[in-house]
Design an enzyme around this catalytic site. Structure first.
Site, mmCIF file in Angstrom:
data_model
loop_
_atom_site.group_PDB
_atom_site.id
_atom_site.type_symbol
_atom_site.label_atom_id
_atom_site.label_comp_id
_atom_site.label_asym_id
_atom_site.label_seq_id
_atom_site.Cartn_x
_atom_site.Cartn_y
_atom_site.Cartn_z
ATOM 1 N N LYS A 86 8.259 -1.535 -2.451
ATOM 2 C CA LYS A 86 7.630 -0.794 -1.357
ATOM 3 C C LYS A 86 8.699 -0.245 -0.415
ATOM 4 O O LYS A 86 8.685 0.936 -0.066
ATOM 5 C CB LYS A 86 6.655 -1.709 -0.611
ATOM 6 C CG LYS A 86 6.086 -1.119 0.660
ATOM 7 C CD LYS A 86 5.250 0.133 0.419
ATOM 8 C CE LYS A 86 5.091 0.967 1.657
ATOM 9 N NZ LYS A 86 3.804 0.969 2.254
ATOM 10 N N GLU A 97 0.842 -1.194 0.000
ATOM 11 C CA GLU A 97 0.000 0.000 0.000
ATOM 12 C C GLU A 97 0.880 1.248 0.000
ATOM 13 O O GLU A 97 1.816 1.333 0.770
ATOM 14 C CB GLU A 97 -0.887 -0.019 1.256
ATOM 15 C CG GLU A 97 -1.966 1.004 1.248
ATOM 16 C CD GLU A 97 -2.739 0.985 -0.046
ATOM 17 O OE1 GLU A 97 -3.473 0.029 -0.286
ATOM 18 O OE2 GLU A 97 -2.586 1.936 -0.851
ATOM 19 N N CYS A 113 6.329 4.105 8.876
ATOM 20 C CA CYS A 113 6.977 3.393 7.768
ATOM 21 C C CYS A 113 8.437 3.731 7.513
ATOM 22 O O CYS A 113 9.263 2.829 7.373
ATOM 23 C CB CYS A 113 6.195 3.641 6.484
ATOM 24 S SG CYS A 113 4.637 2.771 6.471
HETATM 25 C C1 UDX Z 1 0.592 -2.092 8.932
HETATM 26 C C2 UDX Z 1 2.094 -2.377 8.914
HETATM 27 O O1 UDX Z 1 2.673 -1.850 10.083
HETATM 28 C C3 UDX Z 1 2.800 -1.768 7.757
HETATM 29 O O2 UDX Z 1 4.068 -2.364 7.636
HETATM 30 C C4 UDX Z 1 2.108 -2.018 6.485
HETATM 31 O O3 UDX Z 1 2.692 -1.280 5.465
HETATM 32 C C5 UDX Z 1 0.640 -1.765 6.600
HETATM 33 O O4 UDX Z 1 0.067 -2.408 7.712
HETATM 34 P P1 UDX Z 1 -0.852 -0.147 9.963
HETATM 35 O O5 UDX Z 1 -2.134 -0.532 9.348
HETATM 36 O O6 UDX Z 1 -0.526 1.298 10.043
HETATM 37 O O7 UDX Z 1 0.390 -0.734 9.196
HETATM 38 O O8 UDX Z 1 -0.706 -0.854 11.384
HETATM 39 P P2 UDX Z 1 -1.693 -0.824 12.613
HETATM 40 O O9 UDX Z 1 -2.512 0.412 12.585
HETATM 41 O O10 UDX Z 1 -0.863 -1.155 13.805
HETATM 42 O O11 UDX Z 1 -2.694 -2.016 12.307
HETATM 43 C C6 UDX Z 1 -2.403 -3.355 12.402
HETATM 44 C C7 UDX Z 1 -3.586 -4.065 13.033
HETATM 45 O O12 UDX Z 1 -3.384 -5.469 12.963
HETATM 46 C C8 UDX Z 1 -3.830 -3.737 14.503
HETATM 47 O O13 UDX Z 1 -5.141 -3.253 14.674
HETATM 48 C C9 UDX Z 1 -3.627 -5.076 15.220
HETATM 49 O O14 UDX Z 1 -4.477 -5.240 16.332
HETATM 50 C C10 UDX Z 1 -3.911 -6.057 14.124
HETATM 51 N N1 UDX Z 1 -3.302 -7.384 14.323
HETATM 52 C C11 UDX Z 1 -1.994 -7.494 14.604
HETATM 53 C C12 UDX Z 1 -4.085 -8.521 14.189
HETATM 54 O O15 UDX Z 1 -5.276 -8.434 13.940
HETATM 55 N N2 UDX Z 1 -3.499 -9.736 14.306
HETATM 56 C C13 UDX Z 1 -2.182 -9.895 14.612
HETATM 57 O O16 UDX Z 1 -1.689 -11.015 14.723
HETATM 58 C C14 UDX Z 1 -1.403 -8.714 14.766
HETATM 59 C C1 UDX Z 2 4.626 7.193 3.775
HETATM 60 C C2 UDX Z 2 4.637 7.180 2.238
HETATM 61 O O1 UDX Z 2 4.458 8.513 1.741
HETATM 62 C C3 UDX Z 2 3.549 6.262 1.724
HETATM 63 O O2 UDX Z 2 3.594 6.181 0.312
HETATM 64 C C4 UDX Z 2 3.745 4.883 2.330
HETATM 65 O O3 UDX Z 2 2.722 4.021 1.930
HETATM 66 C C5 UDX Z 2 3.775 4.960 3.834
HETATM 67 O O4 UDX Z 2 4.761 5.879 4.264
HETATM 68 P P1 UDX Z 2 3.155 8.401 5.629
HETATM 69 O O5 UDX Z 2 4.143 7.853 6.596
HETATM 70 O O6 UDX Z 2 1.707 8.248 5.905
HETATM 71 O O7 UDX Z 2 3.395 7.765 4.190
HETATM 72 O O8 UDX Z 2 3.405 9.985 5.476
HETATM 73 P P2 UDX Z 2 4.308 10.927 4.575
HETATM 74 O O9 UDX Z 2 3.443 11.952 3.994
HETATM 75 O O10 UDX Z 2 5.195 10.196 3.656
HETATM 76 O O11 UDX Z 2 5.182 11.685 5.687
HETATM 77 C C6 UDX Z 2 6.181 11.006 6.445
HETATM 78 C C7 UDX Z 2 6.941 11.993 7.305
HETATM 79 O O12 UDX Z 2 7.765 12.833 6.499
HETATM 80 C C8 UDX Z 2 6.057 12.937 8.112
HETATM 81 O O13 UDX Z 2 6.574 13.081 9.410
HETATM 82 C C9 UDX Z 2 6.140 14.230 7.342
HETATM 83 O O14 UDX Z 2 5.910 15.347 8.131
HETATM 84 C C10 UDX Z 2 7.563 14.174 6.837
HETATM 85 N N1 UDX Z 2 7.802 14.994 5.644
HETATM 86 C C11 UDX Z 2 7.142 14.746 4.483
HETATM 87 C C12 UDX Z 2 8.741 16.026 5.693
HETATM 88 O O15 UDX Z 2 9.367 16.257 6.731
HETATM 89 N N2 UDX Z 2 8.973 16.766 4.561
HETATM 90 C C13 UDX Z 2 8.329 16.538 3.392
HETATM 91 O O16 UDX Z 2 8.606 17.239 2.417
HETATM 92 C C14 UDX Z 2 7.376 15.491 3.345
#
Ligand code: UDX
Ligand code: UDX
Length: 464
Positions: free
Chosen positions: A222, A162, A278
């Site tokens: 990714k 994603e 991430c």
């Molecule tokens: C996750 C991953 O961290 C990231 O690497 C990937 O790119 C996208 O998915 P995110 O959705 O942001 O990111 O994580 P989080 O909000 O922590 O959600 C994960 C969910 O999975 C939690 O709600 C957790 O309770 C659940 N989970 C975790 C399960 O249902 N089963 C498990 O065994 C572990």
């Molecule tokens: C990132 C990637 O953009 C997305 O494609 C991937 O799927 C998940 O990781 P996210 O972590 O949600 O997404 O946010 P992003 O907008 O990338 O920002 C990451 C961090 O960089 C933030 O703390 C943001 O404030 C910072 N940032 C971003 C800067 O400091 N300067 C910039 O110009 C852009």
């Protein structure tokens, strides 16, 4: 094969919004999102849409449209797996905190648990889709577990990382730059699985934006897309100090270089350092993979992006301490913003946590106002660093629900998140109620320096 039912394991920042959009755009597919955390599922099912566990602009409308029609949130993991033809794994993959690869490698225990559970429950063929960001070659491990512990049914593994960015997730999902699908196109079954997932997205994504690759390219793309994005931020942040030392202005430099169409204007916004779940995790993962393959120079190259980010946070905190006459013990420093960026309630790896930690080490009182992050989340974030006891953290780190009240009598204010509302505050009123001299440390360069200086503030942005 036409997909009629999908299950997603993990109702987090990625699984929740992604499945909501898939359900919205495919009313004929039943989409069930499951999670081990039953409170989270309850929150997803709350009638009051402001109670959804994730704050993401526009998400509530999509949930309102699809929930109960063909979008369901459930705690019955086994039933959802059994019913689904296609299962997305979207659980978290944190950096390992123990054993080999501690602090670098991705902890795959949750992904493995999912694979084992799928294998145990499945009595019909399944397409298993890696949605979580995973180290290259994880699909091999998943395949192995499924084939060896399953009931002899066929499992096809796809990688479909994603790329949504929090805060703009709904738009990123609705009009993605690209959808990436990795799979095994050397077999008929593999091709069929790839096509089945392509069809799900083709309901709303133009065909030319759906990219299919082999599974290893997809997994690696990714990690490296995130590494490239983070690298741009570290590059511009590295220039911020150079600008301060030379009289150049980093925002002018960013504009000038960004207008070169080969470089482009995005991701050149100087900051206190990137956060989010991430970037750090994925780069460490990339570094670990390179090291494991004996590619030390490759590992060092990417590791520098993280070191620069840590340095930027330290530099910001040290600048606050130095400017406040090298003594901040007992002084009140107000943080506006705790989330890692605006328009999200997510604070994972937010620079604010690390900067608060450094200031508390110097015994400053840190008061935080953030429009969306809860006090409990802030305490959990700071406790997670293990720097001091929970009671001490509670004593030094306070949350305020009103920014003006927070700033009453404060010595300095630091902008840590670029929330739009901060620009609209009555800064004259804030100034009148602060200690003098009143300092603003604008970690996002979002406030108007001239206006603040005219009011009487000592304004410190980054990189000028
Ligand atoms: C996750 C991953 O961290 C990231 O690497 C990937 O790119 C996208 O998915 P995110 O959705 O942001 O990111 O994580 P989080 O909000 O922590 O959600 C994960 C969910 O999975 C939690 O709600 C957790 O309770 C659940 N989970 C975790 C399960 O249902 N089963 C498990 O065994 C572990
Ligand atoms: C990132 C990637 O953009 C997305 O494609 C991937 O799927 C998940 O990781 P996210 O972590 O949600 O997404 O946010 P992003 O907008 O990338 O920002 C990451 C961090 O960089 C933030 O703390 C943001 O404030 C910072 N940032 C971003 C800067 O400091 N300067 C910039 O110009 C852009």
């Amino acid at each position: 094969m036409k997909i009629k039912s999908i299950c997603c394991i993990g109702a987090g920042y990625v699984g929740g919004p992604t499945m909501s959009v898939i359900a919205q755009k495919n009313p004929n597919i039943k989409v069930t999102v499951v999670d081990l955390n039953s409170q989270r599922i309850c929150d997803w099912n709350d009638k009051d849409l402001t109670k959804l566990p994730i704050y993401e602009p526009g998400l509530d409308e999509v949930v309102a449209e699809a929930r109960g029609r063909n979008l369901f949130f459930s705690s019955d993991v086994d039933a959802a797996i059994a019913e689904a033809q296609m299962i997305f794994i979207s659980v978290n993959t944190p950096t390992k905190t123990y054993g080999a690869g501690k602090g670098m490698a991705a902890d795959l225990k949750y992904v493995e648990l999912c694979a084992r559970q799928i294998a145990k429950v499945a009595t019909s063929h399944k397409i298993v889709v890696e949605k979580s960001t995973l180290p290259v070659k994880t699909a091999e491990a998943i395949q192995n577990i499924l084939d060896n512990t399953g009931k002899g049914v066929d499992f096809q593994i796809l990688s479909n990382p994603e790329f949504l960015s929090e805060g703009t997730a709904m738009r990123d999902l609705a009009v993605p730059d690209r959808v990436l699908i990795g799979g095994d196109s050397t077999t008929d079954k593999g091709q069929e699985a790839i096509q089945a997932l392509v069809d799900v997205y083709a309901s709303w994504v133009p065909k030319e934006n759906i990219l299919t690759t082999n599974i290893w390219s997809s997994e690696l793309s990714k990690l490296t897309a995130n590494a490239f994005l983070a690298q741009r931020i570290s590059s511009i942040n590295s220039l911020s100090e150079l600008c301060e030392a030379t009289g150049a202005n980093v925002q002018e430099v960013a504009k000038a270089i960004g207008m070169d169409s080969r470089i482009g204007p995005k991701f050149l916004q100087v900051s206190v350092g990137f956060g989010g779940s991430c970037f750090q995790k994925d780069i460490m993962n990339l570094v670990y993979i390179a090291k494991s393959l004996g590619l030390n120079e490759v590992a060092d190259y990417w590791h520098q992006v993280i070191l620069m980010n840590n340095y930027q946070r330290d530099r910001f905190a040290k600048n606050i301490i130095k400017t406040l006459y090298s003594t901040i013990s007992g002084k009140t420093i107000v943080f506006l913003g705790w989330a890692f960026k605006k328009d999200t309630n997510d604070s994972r790896e937010s620079a604010a946590i690390y900067i608060a930690d450094l200031l508390i080490d110097e015994q400053a009182k840190v008061k935080v106002y953030d429009p969306k992050v809860t006090s409990a989340q802030m305490q959990s974030d700071i406790n997670h660093l293990d720097s001091r006891s929970e009671d001490e953290n509670k004593n030094y780190l306070k949350t305020e629900n009103d920014p003006y009240a927070a700033l009453q009598g404060a010595h300095a204010v630091a902008i840590l998140t670029e929330w739009d509302e901060f620009k609209k505050y009555d800064w004259q009123r804030i100034y009148d109620n602060m200690q003098k001299p009143a300092f603003v440390f604008d970690g996002r360069n979002i406030l108007n320096r001239e206006v603040l200086e005219t009011i009487g503030f000592v304004y410190k942005g980054i990189g000028s």
